[in-house]
Design a protein around this motif. Structure first.
Motif, short mmCIF file in Angstrom:
data_model
loop_
_atom_site.label_atom_id
_atom_site.label_comp_id
_atom_site.label_asym_id
_atom_site.label_seq_id
_atom_site.Cartn_x
_atom_site.Cartn_y
_atom_site.Cartn_z
N PRO A 113 1.05 -1.13 0.00
CA PRO A 113 -0.04 0.03 -0.29
C PRO A 113 0.86 1.52 -0.07
O PRO A 113 1.95 1.28 0.25
N ASP A 114 0.39 2.57 -0.40
CA ASP A 114 1.04 3.64 -0.17
C ASP A 114 0.34 4.63 0.80
O ASP A 114 1.44 5.35 1.43
N VAL A 115 0.02 3.89 1.66
CA VAL A 115 -0.82 4.42 2.57
C VAL A 115 -1.32 3.55 3.72
O VAL A 115 -2.29 2.80 3.03
N VAL A 116 -1.47 3.39 5.06
CA VAL A 116 -1.69 2.72 5.82
C VAL A 116 -2.48 3.26 7.06
O VAL A 116 -1.53 4.23 7.49
N LEU A 117 -4.30 3.62 6.83
CA LEU A 117 -4.01 3.77 8.00
C LEU A 117 -4.36 3.51 9.45
O LEU A 117 -5.34 1.89 9.39
N PHE A 118 -4.57 3.99 10.28
CA PHE A 118 -4.04 2.75 11.60
C PHE A 118 -6.18 3.02 12.38
O PHE A 118 -5.39 4.46 12.59
N ASP A 119 -6.63 2.33 12.83
CA ASP A 119 -8.41 2.72 13.69
C ASP A 119 -8.16 2.01 15.08
O ASP A 119 -7.61 1.74 16.03
N ARG A 120 -8.03 3.44 15.35
CA ARG A 120 -7.32 4.03 17.11
C ARG A 120 -5.50 3.38 17.62
O ARG A 120 -5.27 2.03 16.49
N PHE A 121 -4.76 3.82 18.39
CA PHE A 121 -3.24 3.74 18.74
C PHE A 121 -3.51 1.73 18.72
O PHE A 121 -2.07 1.38 18.94
N MET A 122 -4.25 1.41 19.67
CA MET A 122 -4.18 -0.48 19.70
C MET A 122 -3.76 -1.09 18.84
O MET A 122 -2.57 -1.55 18.41
N ILE A 123 -3.96 -0.78 17.31
CA ILE A 123 -4.02 -1.24 16.04
C ILE A 123 -2.38 -0.74 15.78
O ILE A 123 -1.93 -1.70 15.36
N GLU A 124 -2.32 0.38 15.37
CA GLU A 124 -0.85 1.13 15.21
C GLU A 124 0.36 -0.24 16.40
O GLU A 124 1.43 -0.68 15.61
N GLU A 125 0.25 -0.20 17.74
CA GLU A 125 0.50 -1.19 18.46
C GLU A 125 1.07 -1.88 17.94
O GLU A 125 2.53 -2.60 17.98
N GLN A 126 0.23 -3.48 17.80
CA GLN A 126 0.02 -4.04 17.15
C GLN A 126 1.10 -4.51 15.87
O GLN A 126 1.20 -5.47 15.70
N PHE A 127 0.73 -3.60 14.37
CA PHE A 127 1.12 -3.72 13.73
C PHE A 127 1.77 -2.75 13.73
O PHE A 127 2.10 -3.55 11.52
N GLY A 128 1.99 -1.77 13.64
CA GLY A 128 2.53 -0.64 12.77
C GLY A 128 4.51 -0.86 13.16
O GLY A 128 4.70 -0.33 12.29
N TRP A 129 4.64 -1.76 13.39
CA TRP A 129 6.12 -1.97 12.73
C TRP A 129 5.97 -2.68 12.10
O TRP A 129 7.33 -3.06 11.76
#
Length: 414
Positions: free
Chosen positions: A81-97
């Motif tokens: 993807p060109d852009v990734v949108l995390f829905d809520r910070f808990m999801i960024e914690e899990q998948f951001g890395w």
């Protein structure tokens, strides 16, 4: 010819726009990206629900993913993807890395929904019977996680101007990492009010809210125990209908028809219910973000009575579409006044139209949002160079979260 841009949304849950304001907001965002030519994939580790929206109807591909599983790495490498949108910070914690490691060039966006640390700190202060102070946020465990997540992302959508101020003043976040994005709806005119049920056609007070959300449960308790008796004393024929998704047994036990207090459960069509009600009651005592139920009331031409926290950051300097008070006696008095006084009621309706058009107009925000994202796509390197704290956190989180996730994955295989 412009190349089609790919957007991956990673959702905490599958969107349920008829169950919560968060679901409605996610569909607003999907609509904006879709109209601007993005090819959208929505992925979530959540189980399917009976009330989730059919994403295929919006031209969005639905993909189920797993937590702590390297199958996500293969999925995102292939999708690219060109852009990734995390829905809520808990999801960024899990998948951001994983996003950062496998698609380092992808723009990382965070939709905060509301500031969880603000909601948590206010709830704690309320339960401890003390006044909430902004410095309470600095000792909140969830604040450390949430702010770290905001710093790791290229841009975070903040729904409330009050929360924008907190992030800049209390947490010293660079404004270049924050993007104010309230609920977005179509413009209204006073002509639209003429298409809605008239004053004399409407009946009853109403409250509506998802019961998985603690502030909503607390509000209904407060209505039942404190405010409703005051209203009934002065207006014996009064009826309050309480609607909401996922009511627990303790909510259902508040049902008391002989006292005009009805627990109605999930609303098949929330809009239709609010449109036919005379006044929305929302004595919210803690929470954060913007209150979707109060914006919906304005769109339905239904005046509301709420608290300072209920109306927070919702109406600029414009007059409320009803009344705002934290005093229980005055709350009951104003609710009854609005219910009976047609002139007052119609003025409140008009105030609501003014607020919708001034604060939530879709056209006012959507073009600027896409321009901001395109700007990031064109120059993400220099944007990231200016966010040293974010890259520092990204570096350390990548290491710690990565090995924790790999340990969990290995453990799950045994």
């Amino acid at each position: 010819m412009n190349q089609i841009k790919k957007l991956l949304i990673i959702g905490f849950v599958w969107p349920e726009p008829n169950s919560s304001a968060a679901g409605g907001r996610m569909m607003q965002l999907i609509s904006i990206f879709k109209q601007n030519g993005f090819e959208i994939t929505f992925a979530s580790p959540a189980l399917d629900s009976d009330f989730m929206v059919d994403l295929s109807e919006s031209g969005v591909k639905k993909v189920s993913i797993e937590l702590n599983n390297s199958s996500f790495d293969d999925f995102i490498i292939e999708l690219n993807p060109d852009v990734v949108l995390f829905d809520r910070f808990m999801i960024e914690e899990q998948f951001g890395w994983r996003v950062s490691e496998n698609c380092p060039k992808a723009i990382r966006l965070l939709d905060t929904e509301d500031l969880h640390c603000l909601r948590t700190a206010r709830q704690k202060a309320f339960k401890e019977n003390r006044v909430f102070e902004l410095h309470d946020l600095l000792s909140e465990e969830v604040a450390k996680r949430e702010i770290a997540s905001i710093l790791r992302c290229d841009l975070s959508f903040i729904i409330s101007e009050f929360e924008m101020k907190i992030l800049k003043d209390v947490f010293k976040i660079d404004s270049g990492l924050l993007y104010y994005l309230p609920f977005l709806v179509y413009e209204m005119s006073e002509f639209d009010l003429l298409k809605l049920p008239l004053f004399e056609e409407r009946r009853n007070f109403v409250f509506i809210g998802n019961f998985l959300h603690e502030p909503n449960w607390n509000t209904v308790q407060y209505l039942k125990e404190t405010i409703w008796p005051l209203i009934k004393k002065q207006f014996p024929e009064a009826v309050l209908e309480v609607y909401g998704a996922y009511p627990s047994q303790k909510v259902l036990q508040l049902h008391q028809p002989k006292n005009g207090f009805f627990i109605m459960g999930r609303a098949a069509d929330a809009n239709e219910i609010v449109k036919n009600a005379k006044v929305v009651l929302a004595p919210i005592r803690f929470g954060a973000g913007l209150k979707g139920k109060l914006l919906e009331a304005m769109q339905c031409g239904t005046p509301s009575v709420t608290t300072t926290i209920g109306s927070e950051a919702m109406h600029a300097n414009l007059s409320w579409n009803g009344f705002v008070t934290d005093d229980t006696e005055l709350f009951a008095k104003k609710a009854i006044e609005l219910y009976h006084d047609e002139k007052l009621w119609k003025q409140a309706q008009k105030n609501g139209v003014a607020i919708v058009n001034e604060c939530y107009q879709l056209s006012k925000y959507s073009t600027a949002l896409i321009a901001a994202i395109n700007s990031l796509l064109n120059d993400s390197e220099s944007h990231r160079l200016q966010n040293f704290m974010g890259s520092l956190l990204q570096h350390h989180t990548l290491k710690s979260t990565k090995y924790m996730a790999k340990w969990i994955e290995a453990k799950n295989k045994n």
